[in-house]
Design a protein around this motif. Structure first.
Motif, PDB file in Angstrom:
ATOM      1  N   THR A  98      42.394  25.743  56.548  1.00  0.00           N
ATOM      2  CA  THR A  98      42.451  26.947  55.720  1.00  0.00           C
ATOM      3  C   THR A  98      41.731  28.079  56.432  1.00  0.00           C
ATOM      4  OG1 THR A  98      42.321  25.508  53.785  1.00  0.00           O
ATOM      5  CG2 THR A  98      42.083  27.886  53.409  1.00  0.00           C
ATOM      6  N   LYS A  99      42.470  29.119  56.766  1.00  0.00           N
ATOM      7  CA  LYS A  99      41.919  30.277  57.468  1.00  0.00           C
ATOM      8  C   LYS A  99      41.493  31.373  56.509  1.00  0.00           C
ATOM      9  CE  LYS A  99      44.230  32.012  60.872  1.00  0.00           C
ATOM     10  NZ  LYS A  99      45.286  32.454  61.797  1.00  0.00           N
ATOM     11  N   GLU A 100      42.273  31.528  55.445  1.00  0.00           N
ATOM     12  CA  GLU A 100      42.028  32.657  54.556  1.00  0.00           C
ATOM     13  C   GLU A 100      42.504  32.329  53.150  1.00  0.00           C
ATOM     14  OE1 GLU A 100      43.148  37.402  54.262  1.00  0.00           O
ATOM     15  OE2 GLU A 100      43.716  36.279  56.039  1.00  0.00           O
ATOM     16  N   MET A 101      41.805  32.898  52.182  1.00  0.00           N
ATOM     17  CA  MET A 101      42.193  32.815  50.788  1.00  0.00           C
ATOM     18  C   MET A 101      41.967  34.211  50.218  1.00  0.00           C
ATOM     19  SD  MET A 101      43.251  30.327  48.704  1.00  0.00           S
ATOM     20  CE  MET A 101      42.570  28.773  49.256  1.00  0.00           C
ATOM     21  N   ARG A 102      43.049  34.830  49.762  1.00  0.00           N
ATOM     22  CA  ARG A 102      42.890  36.191  49.234  1.00  0.00           C
ATOM     23  C   ARG A 102      43.664  36.355  47.929  1.00  0.00           C
ATOM     24  NH1 ARG A 102      46.294  37.375  53.831  1.00  0.00           N
ATOM     25  NH2 ARG A 102      48.357  37.938  53.092  1.00  0.00           N
ATOM     26  N   ILE A 103      43.176  37.259  47.120  1.00  0.00           N
ATOM     27  CA  ILE A 103      43.809  37.549  45.835  1.00  0.00           C
ATOM     28  C   ILE A 103      44.876  38.617  46.040  1.00  0.00           C
ATOM     29  CG2 ILE A 103      43.436  38.548  43.546  1.00  0.00           C
ATOM     30  CD1 ILE A 103      40.658  37.234  43.560  1.00  0.00           C
ATOM     31  N   ARG A 104      46.079  38.330  45.531  1.00  0.00           N
ATOM     32  CA  ARG A 104      47.156  39.322  45.547  1.00  0.00           C
ATOM     33  C   ARG A 104      47.129  40.184  44.298  1.00  0.00           C
ATOM     34  NH1 ARG A 104      49.871  34.869  45.824  1.00  0.00           N
ATOM     35  NH2 ARG A 104      51.333  35.411  44.161  1.00  0.00           N
ATOM     36  N   ASP A 105      46.765  39.552  43.176  1.00  0.00           N
ATOM     37  CA  ASP A 105      46.813  40.287  41.917  1.00  0.00           C
ATOM     38  C   ASP A 105      45.981  39.555  40.868  1.00  0.00           C
ATOM     39  OD1 ASP A 105      47.803  42.383  40.181  1.00  0.00           O
ATOM     40  OD2 ASP A 105      49.114  40.893  39.251  1.00  0.00           O
ATOM     41  N   VAL A 106      45.429  40.322  39.932  1.00  0.00           N
ATOM     42  CA  VAL A 106      44.744  39.770  38.759  1.00  0.00           C
ATOM     43  C   VAL A 106      45.337  40.455  37.534  1.00  0.00           C
ATOM     44  CG1 VAL A 106      42.557  39.498  37.525  1.00  0.00           C
ATOM     45  CG2 VAL A 106      42.591  39.389  40.032  1.00  0.00           C
ATOM     46  N   ARG A 107      45.891  39.651  36.640  1.00  0.00           N
ATOM     47  CA  ARG A 107      46.423  40.162  35.374  1.00  0.00           C
ATOM     48  C   ARG A 107      45.592  39.548  34.270  1.00  0.00           C
ATOM     49  NH1 ARG A 107      50.128  38.061  31.931  1.00  0.00           N
ATOM     50  NH2 ARG A 107      50.757  36.487  33.463  1.00  0.00           N
ATOM     51  N   ILE A 108      45.118  40.366  33.352  1.00  0.00           N
ATOM     52  CA  ILE A 108      44.197  39.890  32.319  1.00  0.00           C
ATOM     53  C   ILE A 108      44.874  39.913  30.952  1.00  0.00           C
ATOM     54  CG2 ILE A 108      41.989  40.348  31.168  1.00  0.00           C
ATOM     55  CD1 ILE A 108      41.125  41.574  33.942  1.00  0.00           C
ATOM     56  N   SER A 109      44.799  38.783  30.258  1.00  0.00           N
ATOM     57  CA  SER A 109      45.313  38.662  28.894  1.00  0.00           C
ATOM     58  C   SER A 109      44.126  38.468  27.954  1.00  0.00           C
ATOM     59  CB  SER A 109      46.250  37.451  28.765  1.00  0.00           C
ATOM     60  OG  SER A 109      47.364  37.590  29.602  1.00  0.00           O
ATOM     61  N   PRO A 110      43.765  39.515  27.191  1.00  0.00           N
ATOM     62  CA  PRO A 110      42.636  39.376  26.262  1.00  0.00           C
ATOM     63  C   PRO A 110      42.938  38.354  25.179  1.00  0.00           C
ATOM     64  CG  PRO A 110      43.297  41.682  26.527  1.00  0.00           C
ATOM     65  CD  PRO A 110      44.353  40.845  27.157  1.00  0.00           C
ATOM     66  N   ILE A 111      41.899  37.632  24.772  1.00  0.00           N
ATOM     67  CA  ILE A 111      42.005  36.705  23.644  1.00  0.00           C
ATOM     68  C   ILE A 111      41.265  37.310  22.454  1.00  0.00           C
ATOM     69  CG2 ILE A 111      41.400  34.417  22.768  1.00  0.00           C
ATOM     70  CD1 ILE A 111      41.713  33.411  25.705  1.00  0.00           C
ATOM     71  N   ASP A 112      40.035  37.706  22.678  1.00  0.00           N
ATOM     72  CA  ASP A 112      39.232  38.416  21.684  1.00  0.00           C
ATOM     73  C   ASP A 112      38.217  39.253  22.448  1.00  0.00           C
ATOM     74  OD1 ASP A 112      37.074  36.737  22.393  1.00  0.00           O
ATOM     75  OD2 ASP A 112      37.371  35.408  20.667  1.00  0.00           O
ATOM     76  N   GLU A 113      37.211  39.785  21.782  1.00  0.00           N
ATOM     77  CA  GLU A 113      36.279  40.680  22.460  1.00  0.00           C
ATOM     78  C   GLU A 113      35.398  39.986  23.496  1.00  0.00           C
ATOM     79  OE1 GLU A 113      32.619  41.818  19.931  1.00  0.00           O
ATOM     80  OE2 GLU A 113      34.180  41.312  18.439  1.00  0.00           O
ATOM     81  N   HIS A 114      35.332  38.653  23.473  1.00  0.00           N
ATOM     82  CA  HIS A 114      34.482  37.913  24.399  1.00  0.00           C
ATOM     83  C   HIS A 114      35.238  37.018  25.382  1.00  0.00           C
ATOM     84  CE1 HIS A 114      30.868  39.142  22.313  1.00  0.00           C
ATOM     85  NE2 HIS A 114      31.416  38.772  21.173  1.00  0.00           N
ATOM     86  N   HIS A 115      36.551  36.856  25.195  1.00  0.00           N
ATOM     87  CA  HIS A 115      37.309  35.896  25.995  1.00  0.00           C
ATOM     88  C   HIS A 115      38.626  36.479  26.488  1.00  0.00           C
ATOM     89  CE1 HIS A 115      34.790  33.575  23.191  1.00  0.00           C
ATOM     90  NE2 HIS A 115      34.606  32.788  24.243  1.00  0.00           N
ATOM     91  N   CYS A 116      39.048  35.989  27.663  1.00  0.00           N
ATOM     92  CA  CYS A 116      40.350  36.363  28.190  1.00  0.00           C
ATOM     93  C   CYS A 116      40.854  35.272  29.119  1.00  0.00           C
ATOM     94  CB  CYS A 116      40.289  37.698  28.933  1.00  0.00           C
ATOM     95  SG  CYS A 116      39.382  37.638  30.491  1.00  0.00           S
TER      96      CYS A 116
END
Length: 143
Positions: free
Chosen positions: A70-88
């Motif tokens: 493994t040479k590299e690990m990178r994030i392409r995208d982060v999509r967030i789905s809220p559940i409530d005010e404290h969780h997603c």
């Protein structure tokens, strides 16, 4: 909470890269996790605690990633789905690059869905759902 969760995963990506380079502080790596967590994949469901056993498992995991090229690990995208005010749920699209002796590098895209909680301070990962990593690696001739 979106901005804080995105920062959490930027930090997670940086720590992953340092770990691949063999330059990670496991206290720092495990600081992104809550005191307990759950993980689900086609291999089953696992529960654990953020303790010395987790640090040891993380060290072994990063050593394995290095061993399989493994040479590299990178994030392409982060999509967030809220559940409530404290969780997603943070849907994180990753790209990994693997070196193979005498062959071209292999790039694999995959997604992991992280359960995140923010109570006091920074958000923490308390769970994740992923696909069959071993099968994907095997299909690409890695490992």
């Amino acid at each position: 909470m979106d901005a804080q969760v995105r920062k959490l995963f930027e930090r997670y990506e940086r720590l992953f890269r340092k770990s691949l380079a063999g330059d990670a502080d496991m206290d720092e790596v495990t600081s992104v996790y809550a005191s307990a967590f759950i993980a689900a994949s086609p291999a089953g469901i696992m529960v654990g605690k953020n303790d010395d056993q987790l640090k040891q498992a993380m060290e072994q995991g990063y050593a394995r990633y290095r061993a399989i090229g493994t040479k590299e690990m990178r994030i392409r995208d982060v999509r967030i789905s809220p559940i409530d005010e404290h969780h997603c749920v943070a849907h994180v699209a990753w790209t990994s690059i693997f070196a193979r002796k005498g062959q071209t590098d292999v790039t694999i895209d995959f997604d992991v869905h992280y359960l995140v909680q923010k109570l006091v301070g920074e958000p923490k990962i308390f769970g994740w759902v992923s696909g069959d990593e071993q099968e994907v690696l095997r299909k690409h001739g890695i490992g």
